[in-house]
Design an enzyme around this catalytic site. Structure first.
Site, mmCIF file in Angstrom:
data_model
loop_
_atom_site.group_PDB
_atom_site.id
_atom_site.type_symbol
_atom_site.label_atom_id
_atom_site.label_comp_id
_atom_site.label_asym_id
_atom_site.label_seq_id
_atom_site.Cartn_x
_atom_site.Cartn_y
_atom_site.Cartn_z
ATOM 1 N N TYR A 52 -31.589 3.212 7.592
ATOM 2 C CA TYR A 52 -30.950 4.263 6.624
ATOM 3 C C TYR A 52 -29.440 3.914 6.475
ATOM 4 O O TYR A 52 -28.752 4.013 7.099
ATOM 5 C CB TYR A 52 -31.080 5.550 7.247
ATOM 6 C CG TYR A 52 -32.545 6.119 7.585
ATOM 7 C CD1 TYR A 52 -33.418 5.624 6.803
ATOM 8 C CD2 TYR A 52 -32.876 7.272 8.171
ATOM 9 C CE1 TYR A 52 -34.959 5.856 6.920
ATOM 10 C CE2 TYR A 52 -34.066 7.648 8.291
ATOM 11 C CZ TYR A 52 -35.064 7.057 7.746
ATOM 12 O OH TYR A 52 -36.588 7.430 7.790
ATOM 13 N N SER A 217 -41.682 13.219 4.061
ATOM 14 C CA SER A 217 -41.720 13.442 2.813
ATOM 15 C C SER A 217 -42.451 14.576 2.700
ATOM 16 O O SER A 217 -43.753 14.398 1.854
ATOM 17 C CB SER A 217 -42.334 12.316 1.941
ATOM 18 O OG SER A 217 -41.130 11.418 1.858
ATOM 19 N N PRO A 218 -42.460 15.844 3.361
ATOM 20 C CA PRO A 218 -43.287 17.098 3.180
ATOM 21 C C PRO A 218 -43.361 17.613 1.777
ATOM 22 O O PRO A 218 -44.101 18.626 1.629
ATOM 23 C CB PRO A 218 -42.949 17.919 4.247
ATOM 24 C CG PRO A 218 -41.332 17.543 4.324
ATOM 25 C CD PRO A 218 -41.231 16.168 3.966
ATOM 26 N N GLY A 222 -47.535 11.557 -4.274
ATOM 27 C CA GLY A 222 -47.566 9.856 -4.177
ATOM 28 C C GLY A 222 -46.653 9.275 -3.507
ATOM 29 O O GLY A 222 -46.380 9.919 -2.206
ATOM 30 N N PHE A 223 -45.995 8.216 -3.815
ATOM 31 C CA PHE A 223 -45.108 7.418 -2.759
ATOM 32 C C PHE A 223 -43.936 7.701 -3.497
ATOM 33 O O PHE A 223 -43.295 6.802 -4.374
ATOM 34 C CB PHE A 223 -45.595 6.048 -2.717
ATOM 35 C CG PHE A 223 -44.783 5.298 -1.527
ATOM 36 C CD1 PHE A 223 -44.975 5.520 -0.140
ATOM 37 C CD2 PHE A 223 -43.939 4.285 -1.992
ATOM 38 C CE1 PHE A 223 -44.217 4.904 0.747
ATOM 39 C CE2 PHE A 223 -43.141 3.741 -0.957
ATOM 40 C CZ PHE A 223 -43.429 3.803 0.287
ATOM 41 N N GLU A 225 -42.895 9.540 -5.581
ATOM 42 C CA GLU A 225 -43.097 9.898 -7.329
ATOM 43 C C GLU A 225 -42.282 11.014 -7.494
ATOM 44 O O GLU A 225 -42.033 11.312 -8.753
ATOM 45 C CB GLU A 225 -44.383 10.055 -7.532
ATOM 46 C CG GLU A 225 -45.083 8.625 -7.405
ATOM 47 C CD GLU A 225 -46.766 8.662 -7.670
ATOM 48 O OE1 GLU A 225 -46.872 9.292 -8.797
ATOM 49 O OE2 GLU A 225 -47.592 8.085 -7.082
#
Length: 307
Positions: A52, A217-218, A222-223, A225
């Site tokens: 990160y 990513s809650p 999509g990935f 998106e």
């Protein structure tokens, strides 16, 4: 904040984890205010990864929180290793794991991690090397608990054949709109099933083996998106979430996290926001328990079909 045991360990953790992937988007005063607010509201589990910000996020966090022995004993630190963007590969070799942890500890200004996760499966993994690395890290006191990220049941089982430490967590992409690990469980032996079993029943596997799922990513669909909250692509879902939010007197952000926390798997969502008010909204979800009817209404509103 309400807490759970992380996996089969005795480590008590808040049900919401603070992801620090974007902390490099804040200036120093903003970062200091963010981490102090997190501590004030009981969100003392901070989640990192060595990639990160190219490692800068861990450094920024350590400076923002004013890392010291007294501060360290109040917080829980998790980081991940195994992705090598510089080489375009994943690396679970003993050498890389050990070197990565040394770098993480130096950047975080601490002598140990509470939890280390292996990031993204390495198909060239030699589990014997992972076991040696974990043993060395445990014996040296550098890492207290171990887990994985984005792994399916057989990948975990392969590690478990050699690694003696319990796998306490598996970080997986999961949200109301990215819920195939839930959807596939409804479509057993069904023709034209609405969901395909792409993950080997990882949800049930983790529950059976006391591995805490950490949804990442809650709020995404999509990935990466976009965020489904307020999106015109999900009008029915947003209408239902807003309706439930109004009932409980909270925001739609709170309900999106409460939906994950309602699942009996005792998940620990990783929140990536750097907005203090949204962080507070996420933490409020710890005090809300949706009804079974509300959970299923939200699930169906996202376009998920029950057989």
């Amino acid at each position: 904040m309400r807490t759970i045991k992380l996996g089969a360990s005795a480590l008590e953790v808040p049900v919401v984890a603070v992801g620090c992937m974007r902390i490099n988007s804040l200036d120093k005063p903003q970062a200091e205010r963010f981490v102090q607010t997190a501590l004030e509201i009981g969100a003392n589990f901070f989640e990192h990864a060595d990639i990160y910000g190219g490692g800068k996020c861990e450094e920024i966090f350590a400076d923002a929180i004013g890392m010291s022995p007294s501060v360290r004993e109040k917080i829980i630190l998790q980081s991940k290793c195994g992705i090598r963007p510089d080489k375009g590969m994943f690396d679970f070799s003993k050498e890389h794991i050990l070197n990565s942890v040394d770098g993480i500890l130096k950047r975080l200004k601490t002598e140990y991690l509470d939890v280390l996760l292996l990031h993204r499966p390495d198909t060239l993994v030699e589990p014997e090397e992972v076991a040696e690395a974990f043993d060395q890290l445990e014996q040296s006191g550098k890492v207290r608990h171990f887990g994985v990220s984005n792994q399916n049941p057989m990948q975990i089982q392969l590690l478990r054949k050699y690694v003696k430490q319990p796998i306490v967590a598996n970080q997986l992409q999961l949200s109301i709109t990215n819920a195939t690990m839930i959807s596939q469980g409804f479509n057993v032996n069904m023709e034209n099933a609405a969901a395909v079993n792409r993950d080997g029943s990882i949800l049930d596997f983790c529950r059976l083996h006391d591995i805490t799922i950490q949804p990442w990513s809650p709020f995404q669909y999509g990935f990466f998106e976009g965020v489904f909250l307020g999106s015109e692509k999900f009008p029915e879902l947003n209408e239902k979430i807003d309706e439930v939010a109004a009932k409980y007197g909270v925001t739609n952000t709170t309900i999106a996290i409460a939906w994950l926390l309602r699942h009996p798997a005792n998940m620990q969502p990783v929140i990536g926001t750097m907005n203090i008010e949204r962080l507070k909204d996420c933490v409020r979800a710890a005090d809300i328990r949706l009804t079974r009817e509300e959970w299923y209404e939200i699930f169906r509103a996202a376009g998920n079909i029950l057989p």
